[in-house]
Design a protein around this motif. Structure first.
Motif, PDB file in Angstrom:
ATOM      1  N   MET A  99       1.375   6.579  -6.804  1.00  0.00           N
ATOM      2  CA  MET A  99       0.299   7.774  -7.259  1.00  0.00           C
ATOM      3  C   MET A  99       0.675   9.055  -6.934  1.00  0.00           C
ATOM      4  N   PHE A 100       1.520   9.340  -5.958  1.00  0.00           N
ATOM      5  CA  PHE A 100       1.899  10.742  -5.710  1.00  0.00           C
ATOM      6  C   PHE A 100       3.004  11.229  -6.516  1.00  0.00           C
ATOM      7  N   SER A 101       4.081  10.353  -7.025  1.00  0.00           N
ATOM      8  CA  SER A 101       5.029  10.682  -7.801  1.00  0.00           C
ATOM      9  C   SER A 101       4.654  10.739  -9.395  1.00  0.00           C
ATOM     10  N   MET A 102       3.619  10.036  -9.726  1.00  0.00           N
ATOM     11  CA  MET A 102       3.381   9.951 -11.324  1.00  0.00           C
ATOM     12  C   MET A 102       3.186  10.964 -11.914  1.00  0.00           C
ATOM     13  N   PRO A 103       2.131  12.038 -11.368  1.00  0.00           N
ATOM     14  CA  PRO A 103       1.868  13.248 -11.993  1.00  0.00           C
ATOM     15  C   PRO A 103       3.039  14.250 -12.221  1.00  0.00           C
ATOM     16  N   LEU A 104       4.229  14.192 -11.224  1.00  0.00           N
ATOM     17  CA  LEU A 104       5.450  14.874 -11.504  1.00  0.00           C
ATOM     18  C   LEU A 104       6.198  14.291 -12.078  1.00  0.00           C
ATOM     19  N   LEU A 105       6.397  12.947 -12.638  1.00  0.00           N
ATOM     20  CA  LEU A 105       7.096  12.190 -13.338  1.00  0.00           C
ATOM     21  C   LEU A 105       6.683  12.766 -15.010  1.00  0.00           C
ATOM     22  N   VAL A 106       5.282  12.951 -15.023  1.00  0.00           N
ATOM     23  CA  VAL A 106       4.413  12.873 -16.505  1.00  0.00           C
ATOM     24  C   VAL A 106       4.967  14.337 -16.821  1.00  0.00           C
ATOM     25  N   ALA A 107       4.655  15.424 -15.710  1.00  0.00           N
ATOM     26  CA  ALA A 107       5.109  16.951 -15.942  1.00  0.00           C
ATOM     27  C   ALA A 107       6.484  17.095 -16.297  1.00  0.00           C
ATOM     28  N   VAL A 108       7.321  16.213 -15.750  1.00  0.00           N
ATOM     29  CA  VAL A 108       9.001  16.588 -15.884  1.00  0.00           C
ATOM     30  C   VAL A 108       9.200  16.087 -17.524  1.00  0.00           C
ATOM     31  N   LEU A 109       8.596  14.778 -17.865  1.00  0.00           N
ATOM     32  CA  LEU A 109       8.847  14.217 -19.115  1.00  0.00           C
ATOM     33  C   LEU A 109       8.249  15.146 -20.235  1.00  0.00           C
ATOM     34  N   HIS A 110       6.966  15.927 -19.888  1.00  0.00           N
ATOM     35  CA  HIS A 110       6.385  16.675 -20.856  1.00  0.00           C
ATOM     36  C   HIS A 110       7.110  17.698 -21.056  1.00  0.00           C
ATOM     37  N   TRP A 160       0.683  -1.137  -0.026  1.00  0.00           N
ATOM     38  CA  TRP A 160       0.004  -0.012  -0.044  1.00  0.00           C
ATOM     39  C   TRP A 160       0.776   1.192   0.022  1.00  0.00           C
ATOM     40  N   ILE A 161       2.010   1.089   0.850  1.00  0.00           N
ATOM     41  CA  ILE A 161       2.920   2.358   0.764  1.00  0.00           C
ATOM     42  C   ILE A 161       3.393   2.461  -0.606  1.00  0.00           C
ATOM     43  N   LEU A 162       4.070   1.207  -1.189  1.00  0.00           N
ATOM     44  CA  LEU A 162       4.468   1.652  -2.601  1.00  0.00           C
ATOM     45  C   LEU A 162       3.366   2.102  -3.523  1.00  0.00           C
ATOM     46  N   ILE A 163       2.204   1.585  -3.423  1.00  0.00           N
ATOM     47  CA  ILE A 163       0.931   2.042  -4.202  1.00  0.00           C
ATOM     48  C   ILE A 163       0.903   3.738  -4.304  1.00  0.00           C
ATOM     49  N   PHE A 164       0.872   4.044  -2.829  1.00  0.00           N
ATOM     50  CA  PHE A 164       0.712   5.627  -2.477  1.00  0.00           C
ATOM     51  C   PHE A 164       1.870   6.363  -3.057  1.00  0.00           C
ATOM     52  N   VAL A 165       3.136   5.753  -2.973  1.00  0.00           N
ATOM     53  CA  VAL A 165       4.204   6.552  -3.560  1.00  0.00           C
ATOM     54  C   VAL A 165       4.110   6.799  -5.016  1.00  0.00           C
TER      55      VAL A 165
END
Length: 565
Positions: free
Chosen positions: A11-22, A4-9
């Protein structure tokens, strides 16, 4: 739990990663900045007249489409109104609009292509625009706004609503109330037939002195002890308490007070005044800068703010009171309401308009010292000046000195000028090439120094020039050749330096050039050939030429074996 902790991390980091790649994948583009957006003090009149003029060709059967369908009453100017309540939009195109009845109430806007005169008493207006001049007689009540392209004359006992504005000058009589006023020249507590004596009654020195930035703290009395041999106080005053400037003193700086400010008779402040409490300008006191206060402002007889051909603001959270004989150049805004006090003077003769103001069209200087001591605002925004002569010995054209002087056609520069600073001539749309440009000892041209100088023409620039700043000649659409000699010392061409020079066809850059900035020749759509040294082919402004100027033939010259010093 770890899952659950891994899933939370994730979910939290995915938008930031997408924004950086964009953003890493995006190619940077220069932000296009619109420089023609400004706060328009005549917004109401300008926007209303634009709506009417756009809709007039489609007007049919007494109806016009503005923001909605409006019923129109077209008038010949002296029409008799059957009812005192006029509910239609008024449009007067062929004659002066001048109602001949008292006690009328115009519930909709009035648009007049000629002069608009309200000379009968007790007329109520919602809003009025005149493409010519506007006159209010006695006891006129304005509910919203009034605006005219030329002079506005107001006599006595009028309520001037939310705003009265003029593109030329505004002359207001006595016992009037207002909230906001704007005109290049506002004369308060004066009659239109009287001459404007502002310049005659002031010490001429104050208009050519620089505003000083040397500070004095917590001085409550600005008196003779602080006066220099030249007869001035060369300081900006900052105080936690009240400040008093005694009679006949010339203070060359600003005033910042946490208390009240009192400028006594015949004293002058060359800078701005900012105060938390009331500001009093006694008889014939002068402030050349802006005035802002959280309290009230009082202008005694003859006290004034600003100077001809420069726009300033007088703003009070409380009230503003004028005793008469006052001049303001620009904005007057009072949240608590403003008033011009009652006078015993009688109206002489019939109603009339003021004479046209006289503007200085040629700027000259008595000597080099006078030129070097011009205040930091220079002549920016002066829409009347057509010619300027810089004195012999001058080495610098300061920042924004002639910014947005849109009638400026000629500037005579002495050979001694070596630096033209940022924005010095920006937006001088009709400025043409000055005489003997190649003879100048010019070393640097600052950022946007000649941006939007549409009429500027030249083929070459002085060999002594080493730096051309960013956007220095952007949008100079009359330039069609840019040829530097092989003896030129030019080293740097800044970003966007010649962007938008759409008639530029030929460019020759000397071997001395080391840097050509981003978009230096962007939107030079007519560029046919450019010759540059091979050593700068990877500079941003050269590498992008193939993309930005696809029709240009690029010639890379071999680097000389002996570099120029």
């Amino acid at each position: 739990m770890k899952v659950w902790i891994l899933i939370f991390v994730c979910m939290f980091s995915m938008p930031l990663l997408v924004a950086v790649l964009h953003f890493r994948m995006r190619k940077g583009q220069t932000l296009k900045i619109r420089q023609d957006y400004v706060k328009n003090a005549r917004y109401f009149g300008r926007s209303f007249s634009a709506l009417v003029e756009k809709a007039l060709p489609e007007m049919k059967n007494g109806m016009i489409m503005l923001s909605r369908q409006e019923k129109v009453l077209e008038t010949d100017g002296k029409q008799e109104f059957v009812q005192p309540e006029i509910e239609d939009l008024i449009i007067a195109r062929n004659t002066i609009f001048c109602p001949q009845q008292e006690d009328l109430h115009f519930q909709k806007e009035i648009y007049s292509e000629k002069d608009a005169l309200f000379v009968k008493e007790n007329i109520r207006l919602r809003a009025v625009y005149s493409k010519k001049r506007l006159l209010f007689g006695n006891k006129i009540r304005l509910l919203r706004w009034a605006d005219a392209e030329h002079a506005v004359a107001v006599y006595d006992e009028c309520d001037l609503g939310e705003r009265v504005s003029s593109g030329e000058q505004l002359v207001i009589g006595f016992e009037n109330v207002f909230h906001s006023l704007y005109a290049p020249v506002i004369r308060l507590g004066q009659r239109p037939e009287e001459p404007d004596r502002f310049m005659e009654e002031r010490d001429p020195r104050i208009f050519r002195m620089p505003v000083m930035n040397s500070y004095e703290y917590n001085r409550h009395y600005i008196d003779d002890d602080m006066v220099t041999e030249g007869g001035t106080v060369p300081y900006t005053i900052i105080s936690r308490g009240d400040i008093k400037v005694i009679e006949d003193i010339i203070l060359q700086g600003d005033i910042h007070s946490d208390g009240a400010v009192r400028i006594m008779e015949n004293a002058s402040v060359l800078g701005n005044i900012f105060a938390e409490n009331d500001i009093l300008l006694e008889k014939n006191a002068t402030v050349l800068g802006n005035i802002f206060t959280q309290g009230n402002i009082i202008f005694e007889e003859g006290a004034s703010a600003g100077q001809p051909d420069k726009i300033i603001s007088v703003v009070a959270r409380g009230t503003i009171t004028f005793y008469g004989g006052n001049n303001i150049y620009g904005y007057v805004v009072s949240e608590g309401g403003g008033k011009i006090l009652k006078s015993d003077r009688e109206i002489s003769g019939e109603y009339c308009f003021p004479g046209e103001p006289v503007h200085e069209e040629k700027i000259t200087f008595r000597d080099l010292s006078e030129y070097e001591n011009v205040d930091f605002q220079g002549f920016r925004g002066d829409i009347y000046v057509k010619e300027a002569i810089i004195p012999e010995g001058a080495s610098v054209i300061p920042k924004s000195q002639f910014f947005e002087c849109r009638s400026l056609e000629k500037v005579y520069l002495p050979e001694s000028v070596s630096v033209i600073e940022d924005y010095a001539f920006a937006d001088c749309h009709v400025l043409k090439v000055w005489e003997s440009i190649e003879k100048l000892s010019l070393k640097s041209v600052g950022i946007s120094a000649f941006e939007n100088c549409y009429a500027l023409e030249f083929v070459s620039l002085p060999d002594s020039l080493t730096v051309i700043g960013g956007a220095a000649f952007a949008e100079c659409v009359s330039v069609n050749k840019l040829i530097f000699s092989d003896t030129s010392l030019l080293k740097k061409i800044g970003d966007h330096a010649f962007r938008g020079c759409r008639n530029l066809k030929e460019v020759y850059l000397p071997d001395s050039v080391e840097y050509v900035g981003v978009s230096a020749f962007r939107d030079c759509s007519s560029l046919e050939q450019i010759s540059v040294s091979e050593k700068i082919k990877n500079q941003p402004g050269i590498a992008e030429l193939e993309k930005n100027c696809p029709n240009a033939r690029i010639r890379f010259r071999e680097v000389n074996s002996v570099e120029k010093e």
